[in-house]
Design a protein around this motif. Structure first.
Motif, PDB file in Angstrom:
ATOM      1  N   VAL A 142       0.797  -1.226   0.000  1.00  0.00           N
ATOM      2  CA  VAL A 142       0.000   0.000   0.000  1.00  0.00           C
ATOM      3  C   VAL A 142       0.831   1.279   0.000  1.00  0.00           C
ATOM      4  O   VAL A 142       0.437   2.298  -0.563  1.00  0.00           O
ATOM      5  CB  VAL A 142      -0.921   0.029   1.254  1.00  0.00           C
ATOM      6  N   GLY A 143       1.972   1.250   0.689  1.00  0.00           N
ATOM      7  CA  GLY A 143       2.773   2.466   0.822  1.00  0.00           C
ATOM      8  C   GLY A 143       2.264   3.390   1.911  1.00  0.00           C
ATOM      9  O   GLY A 143       2.472   4.592   1.857  1.00  0.00           O
ATOM     10  N   LYS A 144       1.586   2.801   2.914  1.00  0.00           N
ATOM     11  CA  LYS A 144       1.099   3.608   4.055  1.00  0.00           C
ATOM     12  C   LYS A 144       1.494   2.892   5.344  1.00  0.00           C
ATOM     13  O   LYS A 144       1.135   1.716   5.525  1.00  0.00           O
ATOM     14  CB  LYS A 144      -0.423   3.741   3.997  1.00  0.00           C
ATOM     15  N   PRO A 145       2.211   3.582   6.226  1.00  0.00           N
ATOM     16  CA  PRO A 145       2.715   2.908   7.429  1.00  0.00           C
ATOM     17  C   PRO A 145       1.598   2.345   8.310  1.00  0.00           C
ATOM     18  O   PRO A 145       0.581   3.006   8.525  1.00  0.00           O
ATOM     19  CB  PRO A 145       3.485   4.023   8.169  1.00  0.00           C
ATOM     20  N   ASN A 146       1.814   1.113   8.765  1.00  0.00           N
ATOM     21  CA  ASN A 146       0.911   0.443   9.733  1.00  0.00           C
ATOM     22  C   ASN A 146      -0.550   0.416   9.274  1.00  0.00           C
ATOM     23  O   ASN A 146      -1.471   0.483  10.088  1.00  0.00           O
ATOM     24  CB  ASN A 146       0.989   1.146  11.101  1.00  0.00           C
ATOM     25  N   PHE A 147      -0.774   0.312   7.974  1.00  0.00           N
ATOM     26  CA  PHE A 147      -2.126   0.462   7.420  1.00  0.00           C
ATOM     27  C   PHE A 147      -3.031  -0.748   7.729  1.00  0.00           C
ATOM     28  O   PHE A 147      -4.181  -0.590   8.141  1.00  0.00           O
ATOM     29  CB  PHE A 147      -2.009   0.670   5.904  1.00  0.00           C
ATOM     30  N   ILE A 148      -2.531  -1.954   7.496  1.00  0.00           N
ATOM     31  CA  ILE A 148      -3.338  -3.165   7.724  1.00  0.00           C
ATOM     32  C   ILE A 148      -3.344  -3.485   9.221  1.00  0.00           C
ATOM     33  O   ILE A 148      -2.280  -3.600   9.829  1.00  0.00           O
ATOM     34  CB  ILE A 148      -2.734  -4.379   6.958  1.00  0.00           C
ATOM     35  N   LYS A 149      -4.526  -3.670   9.775  1.00  0.00           N
ATOM     36  CA  LYS A 149      -4.633  -3.886  11.231  1.00  0.00           C
ATOM     37  C   LYS A 149      -4.904  -5.360  11.543  1.00  0.00           C
ATOM     38  O   LYS A 149      -5.532  -6.074  10.748  1.00  0.00           O
ATOM     39  CB  LYS A 149      -5.794  -3.051  11.813  1.00  0.00           C
ATOM     40  N   GLY A 150      -4.475  -5.744  12.720  1.00  0.00           N
ATOM     41  CA  GLY A 150      -4.653  -7.138  13.148  1.00  0.00           C
ATOM     42  C   GLY A 150      -6.097  -7.596  13.120  1.00  0.00           C
ATOM     43  O   GLY A 150      -6.382  -8.748  12.774  1.00  0.00           O
ATOM     44  N   ASP A 151      -7.035  -6.711  13.468  1.00  0.00           N
ATOM     45  CA  ASP A 151      -8.433  -7.172  13.513  1.00  0.00           C
ATOM     46  C   ASP A 151      -9.064  -7.239  12.114  1.00  0.00           C
ATOM     47  O   ASP A 151     -10.241  -7.577  11.979  1.00  0.00           O
ATOM     48  CB  ASP A 151      -9.284  -6.325  14.483  1.00  0.00           C
ATOM     49  N   TRP A 152      -8.276  -6.976  11.060  1.00  0.00           N
ATOM     50  CA  TRP A 152      -8.744  -7.196   9.681  1.00  0.00           C
ATOM     51  C   TRP A 152      -8.381  -8.604   9.229  1.00  0.00           C
ATOM     52  O   TRP A 152      -8.731  -8.989   8.102  1.00  0.00           O
ATOM     53  CB  TRP A 152      -8.056  -6.259   8.699  1.00  0.00           C
ATOM     54  N   LEU A 153      -7.638  -9.341  10.024  1.00  0.00           N
ATOM     55  CA  LEU A 153      -7.040 -10.592   9.544  1.00  0.00           C
ATOM     56  C   LEU A 153      -7.759 -11.822  10.062  1.00  0.00           C
ATOM     57  O   LEU A 153      -8.211 -11.866  11.216  1.00  0.00           O
ATOM     58  CB  LEU A 153      -5.568 -10.672   9.991  1.00  0.00           C
ATOM     59  N   LYS A 154      -7.813 -12.822   9.195  1.00  0.00           N
ATOM     60  CA  LYS A 154      -8.291 -14.146   9.581  1.00  0.00           C
ATOM     61  C   LYS A 154      -7.256 -14.772  10.517  1.00  0.00           C
ATOM     62  O   LYS A 154      -6.047 -14.570  10.336  1.00  0.00           O
ATOM     63  CB  LYS A 154      -8.405 -14.979   8.295  1.00  0.00           C
ATOM     64  N   GLU A 155      -7.722 -15.543  11.470  1.00  0.00           N
ATOM     65  CA  GLU A 155      -6.817 -16.268  12.369  1.00  0.00           C
ATOM     66  C   GLU A 155      -5.907 -17.205  11.569  1.00  0.00           C
ATOM     67  O   GLU A 155      -6.389 -17.932  10.699  1.00  0.00           O
ATOM     68  CB  GLU A 155      -7.684 -17.082  13.335  1.00  0.00           C
ATOM     69  N   GLY A 156      -4.606 -17.125  11.802  1.00  0.00           N
ATOM     70  CA  GLY A 156      -3.670 -18.038  11.132  1.00  0.00           C
ATOM     71  C   GLY A 156      -3.264 -17.591   9.736  1.00  0.00           C
ATOM     72  O   GLY A 156      -2.710 -18.375   8.960  1.00  0.00           O
ATOM     73  N   VAL A 157      -3.507 -16.336   9.420  1.00  0.00           N
ATOM     74  CA  VAL A 157      -3.179 -15.813   8.091  1.00  0.00           C
ATOM     75  C   VAL A 157      -1.663 -15.845   7.841  1.00  0.00           C
ATOM     76  O   VAL A 157      -0.868 -15.805   8.791  1.00  0.00           O
ATOM     77  CB  VAL A 157      -3.709 -14.352   7.971  1.00  0.00           C
ATOM     78  N   VAL A 158      -1.306 -15.930   6.553  1.00  0.00           N
ATOM     79  CA  VAL A 158       0.089 -15.704   6.145  1.00  0.00           C
ATOM     80  C   VAL A 158       0.159 -14.242   5.724  1.00  0.00           C
ATOM     81  O   VAL A 158      -0.517 -13.836   4.772  1.00  0.00           O
ATOM     82  CB  VAL A 158       0.483 -16.620   4.962  1.00  0.00           C
ATOM     83  N   LEU A 159       0.927 -13.456   6.464  1.00  0.00           N
ATOM     84  CA  LEU A 159       0.964 -12.017   6.192  1.00  0.00           C
ATOM     85  C   LEU A 159       2.312 -11.618   5.616  1.00  0.00           C
ATOM     86  O   LEU A 159       3.352 -11.785   6.254  1.00  0.00           O
ATOM     87  CB  LEU A 159       0.702 -11.226   7.476  1.00  0.00           C
ATOM     88  N   VAL A 160       2.263 -11.086   4.391  1.00  0.00           N
ATOM     89  CA  VAL A 160       3.482 -10.637   3.717  1.00  0.00           C
ATOM     90  C   VAL A 160       3.407  -9.122   3.575  1.00  0.00           C
ATOM     91  O   VAL A 160       2.502  -8.594   2.928  1.00  0.00           O
ATOM     92  CB  VAL A 160       3.630 -11.316   2.335  1.00  0.00           C
ATOM     93  N   ASP A 161       4.331  -8.450   4.194  1.00  0.00           N
ATOM     94  CA  ASP A 161       4.337  -6.990   4.191  1.00  0.00           C
ATOM     95  C   ASP A 161       5.462  -6.494   3.284  1.00  0.00           C
ATOM     96  O   ASP A 161       6.634  -6.593   3.616  1.00  0.00           O
ATOM     97  CB  ASP A 161       4.554  -6.500   5.634  1.00  0.00           C
ATOM     98  N   ALA A 162       5.063  -5.981   2.116  1.00  0.00           N
ATOM     99  CA  ALA A 162       6.073  -5.472   1.164  1.00  0.00           C
ATOM    100  C   ALA A 162       6.408  -4.019   1.455  1.00  0.00           C
ATOM    101  O   ALA A 162       7.305  -3.459   0.846  1.00  0.00           O
ATOM    102  CB  ALA A 162       5.559  -5.607  -0.264  1.00  0.00           C
TER     103      ALA A 162
END
Ligand code: NAP
Length: 286
Positions: free
Chosen positions: A214-234
């Motif tokens: 996205v190019g925005k610091p800390n944009f994606i929040k934990g409560d947006w995520l499914k439990e056990g997600v694979v999270l790749v932060d580019a």
């Protein structure tokens, strides 16, 4: 609810170092057996300090892998025609295996036209529309380096993609779009989000894998995520901050990239890897 165990860190720093060691061996072998040293040409237009640093890093990375870099530095008054002429010269130079035009170029230059002047086989940075088209059709080409690095990182950790829901947040030409194409080719079911996506947290929550581009610091929040997600932060923002809020995302993830040391180091490793591959291809085609 949070994961019972800590997530596995997707350690791009260690993997990139391993890849660079392998590339050094391949490069030495190519020189010994075929008298060919891989060469990456870098073009820097203007005096943007960040761009100058990136180009310098790429040159040093080449050295560390026993490769050469040919640095072309042009003034910030350079015209489109002048830059095209430089690219033509590098295209015609048989000693050059890959060409990297550092983005961004000064605003008077037609950047897309210049990127597209790079011969597809020398497009080791994966910036041409031909290269992108080929990747989108599942045909061989050097993919944009950050998406290529992400795919390599996922492969290293044997993360399954087939049939998985992958949510890519961001649709830039160098990152979100080519990443979506590569994930599709790996048989993931891919959703691409952007600034006009509605109910973004709900869409992100569908992802077995989520890619923050996205190019925005800390944009994606934990409560947006499914439990056990694979999270790749580019993402890479000032102060070594990613595009995902690491603290809240960490407990929801099964695998997660640190920032720094996750995706970042993989990008240069892929640039070098593509350059060595092109040098090998060229020599074997002789
Ligand atoms: P970019 O060209 O600015 O693209 C950002 C994307 O995010 C756009 O598609 C934009 O949507 C989308 N976006 C912006 N605000 C949004 C919102 N509120 N909700 C949903 N989507 C939104 O950036 P980029 O070049 O792809 O880079 C993205 C990040 O990756 C940056 O942090 C950059 O530093 C990092 N990066 C790292 C590397 C590396 O080597 N590690 C390489 C490249 C990039 P629209 O299309 O609708 O505008």
């Amino acid at each position: 609810m949070t994961s019972q165990t800590n997530p596995v860190l997707l350690d791009g720093k260690t993997l990139a170092a391993k890849i660079r060691g392998e590339l050094k061996d391949r490069s030495i072998k190519l020189q010994k057996e075929k008298g060919k040293r891989p060469v990456l040409a870098t073009i820097l237009v203007g005096a943007d300090p960040a761009s100058a640093t990136y180009v310098k890093m790429k040159g040093k990375a080449c050295e560390s892998c026993e490769m050469d870099s040919k640095k072309v530095e042009l003034p910030d008054t350079t015209t489109t025609e002048q830059l095209l002429a430089v690219i033509d010269e590098l295209n015609a130079d048989d000693t050059i295996d890959g060409i990297l035009l550092q983005h961004p170029v000064p605003s008077q230059i037609d950047e897309r036209l210049c990127f597209d002047r790079i011969l597809p086989e020398k497009d080791v940075d994966g910036v041409t529309t031909v290269g992108f088209g080929r990747i989108s059709f599942g045909l061989p080409a050097y993919a944009s380096c950050t998406p290529a690095g992400i795919m390599r990182l996922l492969a290293e950790y044997n993360i399954p993609l087939q049939g998985k829901r992958a949510v890519v947040v961001g649709r830039s030409a160098i990152l979100g779009r080519p990443l979506a194409a590569l994930l599709l080719e790996a048989n993931a079911t891919v959703t691409v989000c952007h600034s006009r996506t509605t109910n973004l947290p709900d869409v992100v929550r569908e992802g077995d894998l989520v890619f923050a581009c996205v190019g925005k610091p800390n944009f994606i929040k934990g409560d947006w995520l499914k439990e056990g997600v694979v999270l790749v932060d580019a993402g890479y923002n000032e102060g070594n901050v990613g595009d995902a809020d690491y603290e809240s995302c960490y407990p929801k993830s099964s695998f997660i990239t640190p920032v720094p040391g996750g995706v970042g180091p993989m990008t240069i490793a892929m640039l070098l890897s593509h350059t060595v591959a092109e040098a090998e291809r060229k020599v074997s085609a002789r």
